[in-house]
Design an enzyme around this catalytic site. Structure first.
Site, PDB file in Angstrom:
ATOM      1  N   GLY A 101       0.882  -1.301   0.416  1.00 48.02           N
ATOM      2  CA  GLY A 101       0.050  -0.005  -0.247  1.00 48.02           C
ATOM      3  C   GLY A 101       0.722   1.008   0.134  1.00 48.02           C
ATOM      4  O   GLY A 101       0.978   2.571  -0.727  1.00 48.02           O
ATOM      5  N   GLY A 160      15.391  -6.783   5.855  1.00 50.58           N
ATOM      6  CA  GLY A 160      16.050  -5.796   5.944  1.00 50.58           C
ATOM      7  C   GLY A 160      17.047  -5.022   6.716  1.00 50.58           C
ATOM      8  O   GLY A 160      17.592  -3.746   6.784  1.00 50.58           O
ATOM      9  N   CYS A 192       1.274   0.355  12.620  1.00 50.59           N
ATOM     10  CA  CYS A 192       0.029   0.209  13.198  1.00 50.59           C
ATOM     11  C   CYS A 192      -0.717  -0.497  15.082  1.00 50.59           C
ATOM     12  O   CYS A 192      -1.338  -1.043  14.638  1.00 50.59           O
ATOM     13  CB  CYS A 192      -0.785  -0.729  12.071  1.00 50.59           C
ATOM     14  SG  CYS A 192      -0.402  -1.912  11.853  1.00 50.59           S
TER      15      CYS A 192
HETATM   16  C1  LIG Z   1       3.519  -4.054   8.388  1.00 51.62           C
HETATM   17  S1  LIG Z   1       3.529  -4.708   7.565  1.00 51.62           S
HETATM   18  C2  LIG Z   1       4.367  -3.760   6.191  1.00 51.62           C
HETATM   19  C3  LIG Z   1       3.508  -3.157   5.082  1.00 51.62           C
HETATM   20  C4  LIG Z   1       3.646  -2.348   4.121  1.00 51.62           C
HETATM   21  N1  LIG Z   1       4.653  -1.723   4.302  1.00 51.62           N
HETATM   22  C5  LIG Z   1       2.140  -2.087   3.335  1.00 51.62           C
HETATM   23  O1  LIG Z   1       2.752  -0.815   3.172  1.00 51.62           O
HETATM   24  O2  LIG Z   1       1.344  -1.982   2.761  1.00 51.62           O
HETATM   25  C6  LIG Z   1       5.471  -5.468   7.231  1.00 51.62           C
HETATM   26  C7  LIG Z   1       6.655  -5.960   6.784  1.00 51.62           C
HETATM   27  O3  LIG Z   1       6.829  -6.773   6.970  1.00 51.62           O
HETATM   28  C8  LIG Z   1       8.055  -7.615   6.758  1.00 51.62           C
HETATM   29  N2  LIG Z   1       9.166  -8.088   7.492  1.00 51.62           N
HETATM   30  C9  LIG Z   1       9.120  -8.170   8.250  1.00 51.62           C
HETATM   31  N3  LIG Z   1      10.694  -8.841   9.228  1.00 51.62           N
HETATM   32  C10 LIG Z   1      11.308  -8.255   8.209  1.00 51.62           C
HETATM   33  C11 LIG Z   1      12.557  -8.332   8.562  1.00 51.62           C
HETATM   34  N4  LIG Z   1      13.357  -8.799   8.153  1.00 51.62           N
HETATM   35  N5  LIG Z   1      13.418  -7.643   6.658  1.00 51.62           N
HETATM   36  C12 LIG Z   1      12.216  -6.958   5.851  1.00 51.62           C
HETATM   37  N6  LIG Z   1      10.953  -7.596   6.372  1.00 51.62           N
HETATM   38  C13 LIG Z   1      10.817  -7.971   7.164  1.00 51.62           C
HETATM   39  C14 LIG Z   1       6.986  -8.524   7.040  1.00 51.62           C
HETATM   40  O4  LIG Z   1       6.873  -9.711   6.194  1.00 51.62           O
HETATM   41  C15 LIG Z   1       5.767  -7.183   6.400  1.00 51.62           C
HETATM   42  O5  LIG Z   1       5.028  -7.945   5.236  1.00 51.62           O
END
Ligand SMILES: C[S@@+](CC[C@H](N)C(=O)[O-])C[C@H]1O[C@@H](n2cnc3c(N)ncnc32)[C@H](O)[C@@H]1O
Length: 417
Positions: free
Chosen positions: A220, A272, A344
């Protein structure tokens, strides 16, 4: 003992005391985990929130709680790459309004009237870029009063010419119908929590910026970044392969092929936390939208719920993961670059504490960051969102029955060295 006559003889029957003897093959061992009634994850989440947020928000918690448990409101992020004029007309007939445009217009009107020495003309719809330029010129000519207006303009996301985001007004709980495909096969709008746009606006992307969205899936915010048409290049990363797949699908449904070419957009699937090892001090802007307790989801959905008993450790480790991701984001930014951290969740542990800790850890590594003041967002968007005024750093949108968006926390850091 009881006597009974069997074939003319007396036999003595043993009274039946204690449990009946069962044959070995019918015995079974009680499996507690499977047989005990399972407490739903959503209930565990509510218990946890009552305990923590009750303390954190005091008298405000019951109102936030009932809003979190009620239906969430959405916004329609207009797809500028699709044929959207007719769709916009339809949305306006339904009384939905572009809240970014309306908020900027309302907040700037008095300043501009003073600056120009007259009442400002009704601005043209959907032409913020042209209007922005006109307003700047108007203020340059307007002498003394222009200074305040200029300051207000520079501090406002009016700088975003093309992003259009429609919501129904406060108290109006109408729903948007699902988006349709246009003749080019692109969807006309993307439904999302309107508060999720705020971290994207706070990033203040300028034309020609190299932007990294470190935790991008399902996409998004990446889509909102692309709608600004300002990124020279966008890298959208996520650790999860399946969620990166969803990111691909969403961008395919909204962005024309030529704008998805490697020169403009790159989708990666990496952890990340180690981003800066490959690409340190590289990006003008970095968005770090971390995994969190996703408070609304945790209260309403059993599926993929972070309050599942099996995920207790993962949940407890969230603040550490968030900290590592934020530090990686800071290190990926250029020495003058800007980073927006967002969640969130309402949790102070996942919001302010993570930011404050990141600032001190970065300093220990010789990287100085400054926490930016975003309080003007509160004034600017007060007609659309209910903001919390008690954050030490950053801004928090609270769910409210009349404006049931969020929770959304966002905080901006600028690298100084
Ligand atoms: C809150 S969601 C992101 C939502 C996105 N920004 C959107 O607006 O649709 C958090 C995301 O962080 C990812 N995530 C979790 N650990 C991570 C890491 N170590 N490195 C990168 N991404 C990671 C998850 O897979 C998840 O998709």
């Amino acid at each position: 003992m009881m006597a009974a006559a069997v074939a003319g003889q007396f036999v003595f029957l043993r009274p039946r005391v204690g449990p009946l003897r069962t044959f070995r093959r019918f015995r079974y061992k009680k499996k507690w985990a499977a047989t005990l009634p399972r407490i739903p994850c959503t209930r565990l989440a509510l218990q946890n929130f009552d305990m923590n947020y009750g303390l954190q928000f005091g008298d405000r918690w019951p109102s936030i709680r009932i809003s979190l448990l009620s239906e969430q409101k959405y916004c329609a992020l207009i797809n500028n790459f699709a044929q959207s004029e007719k769709v916009i007309e339809k949305l306006e007939l339904l009384t939905a309004r572009d809240f970014i445009y309306e908020s900027c217009r309302r907040s700037l009107a008095p300043e501009l009237a003073i600056a120009a020495g007259s009442s400002p003309e009704e601005p043209r719809r959907g032409c913020l870029d042209v209007q922005d330029e006109e307003l700047r010129q108007q203020m340059t000519l307007a002498g003394d009063g222009a200074a305040n207006a200029q300051a207000a303009l520079l501090q406002s996301p009016l700088d975003y010419p093309s992003i259009k985001c429609y919501t129904f007004g406060k108290g109006d709980i109408s729903r948007f119908s699902p988006a349709r495909l246009d003749s080019l096969g692109l969807l006309s709008y993307y439904l999302m929590d309107a508060a999720s746009i705020l971290p994207v606006l706070a990033l203040n992307v300028q034309p020609g910026d190299d932007v990294l969205d470190l935790c991008a899936a399902p996409g998004g915010k990446s889509l909102a970044l692309l709608q600004m048409e300002r990124c020279r290049h966008l890298t959208a990363n996520d650790i999860s392969a399946s969620r990166t797949g969803r990111l691909h699908t969403i961008l395919q449904s909204y962005v024309p092929r030529e704008l998805r070419a490697p020169g403009s957009l790159r989708i990666t699937c990496c952890d990340g936390r180690s981003w800066a090892e490959e690409e340190g001090s590289t990006y003008d802007k970095v968005l770090v939208d971390v995994p969190c307790t996703t408070d609304r989801h945790s209260l309403l959905e059993e599926d993929n719920n972070i309050f599942h008993k099996m995920r207790t450790k993962e949940r407890q480790r969230l603040p550490m993961l968030q900290l590592e991701l934020l530090i990686a984001g800071v290190l990926a930014a250029k020495p003058t670059g800007e980073v927006v951290y967002s969640t969130c969740s309402l949790s102070q542990l996942q919001n302010e504490y993570v930011v404050e800790r990141a600032v001190s850890v970065a300093a220990e590594h010789g990287v100085n960051v400054h926490v930016e003041d975003l309080s003007f967002f509160r004034g600017l968007f007060q007609d659309t969102f209910c903001f919390f005024d008690g954050c030490r750093v950053g801004e928090l949108v609270l769910p409210h029955l009349t404006a049931n968006f969020g929770p959304a926390y966002f905080c901006k850091l600028r690298r100084v060295t």
